[in-house]
Design an enzyme around this catalytic site. Sequence first.
Site: not given
Ligand code: AP5
Ligand code: MG
Length: 215
Positions: A14, A89, A128, A161, A172
């Site tokens: 994402k 979410r 990552r 992270r 997660r």
């Molecule tokens: P990356 O692009 O970083 O993946 P992502 O989908 O953004 O994954 P996240 O871990 O950020 O998602 P998340 O939903 O768990 O975390 P968030 O920060 O939203 O890519 C991942 C890796 O893969 C990277 O190394 C990249 O280089 C590689 N990659 C990407 N695409 C690739 C491809 N095509 N091929 C090869 N490699 C690739 O949330 C964190 C925390 O915040 C949650 O756990 C929760 O506690 C809180 N939170 C956030 N939003 C909410 C909400 N709406 N409600 C409640 N709690 C929330």
């Molecule tokens: Mg992310």
Amino acid sequence: MKRVVLLGPPGAGKGTQAEGISKKYDIPHISTGDIFRANIKGETPLGLKVRKYLDSGLLVPDELVCEVVEDRVMQPDCANGYLLDGFPRTVPQARFFDEFLAKRGEELDKVIDIVVDEKILMDRMTGRRVCRQCGKPYHIVTMPPKVEGVCDVCGGEVYQRSDDSPETVMNRFKVYDEQTSPLTEYYRGEGKLAPVDGAGSVPEVFSAICALLGE
Ligand code: AP5
Ligand code: MG
């Protein structure tokens, strides 16, 4: 005008795809995870409240998240649309946001669901690294920064992270299955769901997303 949601499990890409989409369509990238991490780093009242949830891989309570997003999308830079990454979410968050938009006579254009197998996700997550300053994601094997530990874009510190350890990642995934995956049915019902195969390369996935969003 584009109001787009990026849906998908942890590590689906994402944040990676958001960078290109935000540039191409000239809309701000709003990542609730990035907002929370910035507040934790700054030790703000919000940061102090949400830290324990992020560290354990649990979701921040809906009321807190909804308040943050409502404030953010009312900023002037969102007048021509925005890209939501990591929100909604839960089904209550999605309902809240639909009602919020309806009151303003607005609606979402598309919900892009990035679909990736769990085995691939684990490799992506544990390798990552992210920029502490601008949030840009890297990968130690497939997408390292040009200079180790330094962000290519803003020069910020590239770090791991706290929630990317294998145990927290498993937690997660579980939270995603239980609380977030029902959103695919929710948005399918609204006719807004657009699934994309997220297993390909970054440019391949980007092209597939652009084909869905149009010019
Ligand atoms: P990356 O692009 O970083 O993946 P992502 O989908 O953004 O994954 P996240 O871990 O950020 O998602 P998340 O939903 O768990 O975390 P968030 O920060 O939203 O890519 C991942 C890796 O893969 C990277 O190394 C990249 O280089 C590689 N990659 C990407 N695409 C690739 C491809 N095509 N091929 C090869 N490699 C690739 O949330 C964190 C925390 O915040 C949650 O756990 C929760 O506690 C809180 N939170 C956030 N939003 C909410 C909400 N709406 N409600 C409640 N709690 C929330
Ligand atoms: Mg992310």
